[in-house]
Design a protein around this motif. Structure first.
Motif, PDB file in Angstrom:
ATOM      1  N   THR A   1       9.816  -3.895   5.192  1.00  0.00           N
ATOM      2  CA  THR A   1       9.161  -2.814   3.760  1.00  0.00           C
ATOM      3  C   THR A   1       8.581  -4.209   2.472  1.00  0.00           C
ATOM      4  OG1 THR A   1      10.545  -2.664   3.119  1.00  0.00           O
ATOM      5  CG2 THR A   1      10.303  -0.672   4.711  1.00  0.00           C
TER       6      THR A   1
ATOM      7  N   ASN B   1       6.279   5.043   5.735  1.00  0.00           N
ATOM      8  CA  ASN B   1       4.399   4.784   4.696  1.00  0.00           C
ATOM      9  C   ASN B   1       4.079   3.756   5.360  1.00  0.00           C
ATOM     10  OD1 ASN B   1       2.263   4.377   3.180  1.00  0.00           O
ATOM     11  ND2 ASN B   1       3.554   5.255   1.562  1.00  0.00           N
ATOM     12  N   SER B   2       3.061   3.500   5.905  1.00  0.00           N
ATOM     13  CA  SER B   2       2.869   2.045   6.637  1.00  0.00           C
ATOM     14  C   SER B   2       1.459   1.387   5.318  1.00  0.00           C
ATOM     15  CB  SER B   2       1.308   2.165   7.315  1.00  0.00           C
ATOM     16  OG  SER B   2       0.014   2.739   6.606  1.00  0.00           O
ATOM     17  N   HIS B   3       1.732   1.839   4.422  1.00  0.00           N
ATOM     18  CA  HIS B   3       1.563   0.979   3.227  1.00  0.00           C
ATOM     19  C   HIS B   3       2.213   0.081   3.050  1.00  0.00           C
ATOM     20  CE1 HIS B   3      -2.884   2.430   3.071  1.00  0.00           C
ATOM     21  NE2 HIS B   3      -2.359   4.414   3.061  1.00  0.00           N
ATOM     22  N   ASN B   4       3.251   0.614   2.674  1.00  0.00           N
ATOM     23  CA  ASN B   4       5.201   0.129   2.636  1.00  0.00           C
ATOM     24  C   ASN B   4       5.254  -1.730   2.808  1.00  0.00           C
ATOM     25  OD1 ASN B   4       5.017   1.741   0.628  1.00  0.00           O
ATOM     26  ND2 ASN B   4       6.809   2.541   1.942  1.00  0.00           N
TER      27      ASN B   4
ATOM     28  N   ASN C   1      -3.447  -4.158  10.339  1.00  0.00           N
ATOM     29  CA  ASN C   1      -4.387  -3.293  10.443  1.00  0.00           C
ATOM     30  C   ASN C   1      -5.398  -3.662  10.497  1.00  0.00           C
ATOM     31  OD1 ASN C   1      -2.573  -1.007  11.703  1.00  0.00           O
ATOM     32  ND2 ASN C   1      -2.529  -0.280   8.870  1.00  0.00           N
ATOM     33  N   HIS C   2      -5.884  -4.105   9.470  1.00  0.00           N
ATOM     34  CA  HIS C   2      -6.876  -5.513   9.430  1.00  0.00           C
ATOM     35  C   HIS C   2      -7.133  -6.317  10.343  1.00  0.00           C
ATOM     36  CE1 HIS C   2      -7.293  -3.865   4.912  1.00  0.00           C
ATOM     37  NE2 HIS C   2      -6.407  -4.455   4.513  1.00  0.00           N
TER      38      HIS C   2
ATOM     39  N   ASP D   1      -0.057  -3.378   7.116  1.00  0.00           N
ATOM     40  CA  ASP D   1      -1.428  -3.428   6.375  1.00  0.00           C
ATOM     41  C   ASP D   1      -2.384  -5.267   7.522  1.00  0.00           C
ATOM     42  OD1 ASP D   1      -0.948  -1.022   4.750  1.00  0.00           O
ATOM     43  OD2 ASP D   1      -0.208  -2.879   3.320  1.00  0.00           O
TER      44      ASP D   1
END
Length: 448
Positions: free
Chosen positions: A84, A59-62, A70-71, A67
């Motif tokens: 993580t 899960n990339s949100h971990n 990506n921003h 993150d």
């Protein structure tokens, strides 16, 4: 002591069936297969979350770092390692299992095809030596590419490329590079690094087989394997772990890491004696052989080998149970040397555990038996004893230790050590998971 010249029959039967390079590939497959089986068992029958221990998630949100990446939308800022921010969900381990299985199938297909082609050319086209000698190298390169550099063990099963797909690939490659120079990420990926570096120690003989393969196939087919090169290759994984232990000591000043370094150092002693035995045989004269001087020298060296092996095996076995598995079998013994002695009831296991008690007893027994398997070497010299029991031990010991690296007995020892490491990982992951969850519970209690 390794016998320089194996029994003719033993060598021909096994090495002709599975030549040295394909035996190495088979052992790598065996290790990967055990890792797959281990994860299947842990996922289906326990609450252990391997991805959480590896600090890895699908899960990339971990990932805080992902993150941010990506921003920023700038992949060039990736430093090659991810950790993580939140633990992986238990269900994510199914993808880990699928990834291992995909890689296992890939290397099995290529290795089997290469072996068939090699044997065909070797038998029907013996003059095409340059061609069929290149087949193992191509197979090794493919295995390395699949298992490490382009590994998708941790990658999702879908075919849509995304940043998260590369996380496992980057993790495998950066971990390998880090441990090969003796470094360790002890803060966020200690379990991740320890699993690979300790596995490298158990694969030391397999690494040496690769050195022997390169030596005998491409460097010198007529002369015996260089004992200095053999000594260096066998010591290399040990030195990696020693450097990691010393690095952790410098960072934490915890003397436990120095004691761990000493444990690995005791493993260099028997290897040094083996090298001295081969040097003594190589430099011996006819006069020394005739007057019995050589036998006296070899006997003294063998006795030292037994002593040093006993120290290493005992130290390693106690460390496995006490420090790696956190079992309590030796607690009362160590309390005798503690400044704060406390009377405790004798126990073998620990209170917090994932498995039934008999699983730990089996693991302890396997670790003990395989740590002390070398004791069977003693029975090789008892050829003249009449006892049927001793006679059987002599035959079995000779099968395991009485021939050289081309024999099936030697391969069986390699298989057993890889299996022992898998059992060690099985209980080690349980111990680390209990420790992680205990820390989480303590933190929750403190916050409340």
């Amino acid at each position: 002591m390794d016998v320089e010249h194996p029994g003719e029959t033993d060598e021909i039967i096994f090495n002709d069936l599975i030549p040295l390079p394909f035996r190495i590939l088979l052992l790598l497959q065996f290790g990967l297969g055990l890792w797959f089986l281990l994860n299947v068992i842990l996922y289906n029958f326990t609450s252990i979350n391997v991805l959480q221990l590896l600090n890895l998630s699908y899960n990339s949100h971990n990932y805080i770092q992902l993150d941010d990446l990506n921003h920023n939308n700038n992949p060039t800022e990736v430093n090659g390692e991810f950790e993580t921010g939140l633990p992986a969900e238990k269900q994510e381990n199914s993808r880990l299992i699928q990834g291992i299985w995909r890689n296992f199938k890939k290397v099995t297909i290529i290795n089997l095809s290469s072996w068939i082609l090699f044997k065909f050319l070797q038998y029907y086209k013996p003059d095409y030596k340059i061609i069929y000698y290149s087949i193992p190298i191509i197979s090794f390169m493919y295995n390395f590419l699949i298992l490490f550099y382009k590994s998708n063990v941790f990658g999702p099963s879908n075919k849509n490329p995304s940043l998260i797909i590369n996380v496992g690939q980057i993790r495998m490659w950066t971990t390998l590079k880090r441990i090969l120079i003796g470094n360790i990420n002890y803060q966020t990926m200690r379990t991740n690094d320890i699993l690979m570096s300790d596995s490298l120690v158990s694969f030391a003989k397999v690494l040496n087989d690769f050195g022997l393969f390169v030596w005998s196939y491409y460097i010198n087919e007529t002369n015996a394997y260089n004992y200095k090169l053999e000594f260096f290759i066998l010591c290399f994984p040990i030195m990696v772990r020693m450097k990691q232990c010393f690095y952790e000591y410098k960072c934490t000043l915890n003397k436990q890491h120095l004691l761990n370094m000493l444990k690995y150092f005791t493993g260099i002693g028997p290897l040094s004696i083996n090298a001295l035995i081969k040097y003594t045989l190589l430099k011996s004269t006819d006069l020394e052989r005739e007057n019995g001087e050589l036998i006296i020298k070899l006997t003294k060296l063998n006795n030292w080998w037994y002593i040093l092996m006993l120290i290493n095996s005992t130290y390693s076995f106690v460390w496995d149970l006490k420090m790696d598995w956190h079992l309590e079998l030796f607690n009362n013994f160590f309390n005798l040397f503690s400044s704060t002695r406390t009377s405790q009831k004798f126990t073998v296991l620990r209170q917090q555990k994932q498995y039934p008690d008999f699983i730990y007893i089996i693991a302890i027994s396997i670790d003990f038996l395989l740590r002390y398997l070398w004791v069977l070497k003693i029975f090789i010299i008892n050829e003249e004893l009449k006892s049927k029991k001793i006679h059987f031990l002599h035959i079995f010991s000779t099968f395991l230790f009485g021939y050289d690296v081309y024999s099936f007995g030697y391969v069986l020892i390699e298989i057993l050590e890889i299996f022992r490491r898998c059992v060690w990982c099985f209980i080690k992951l349980d111990s680390d998971f209990v420790k992680v969850n205990s820390n989480v519970i303590e933190m929750d209690s403190f916050e409340k």
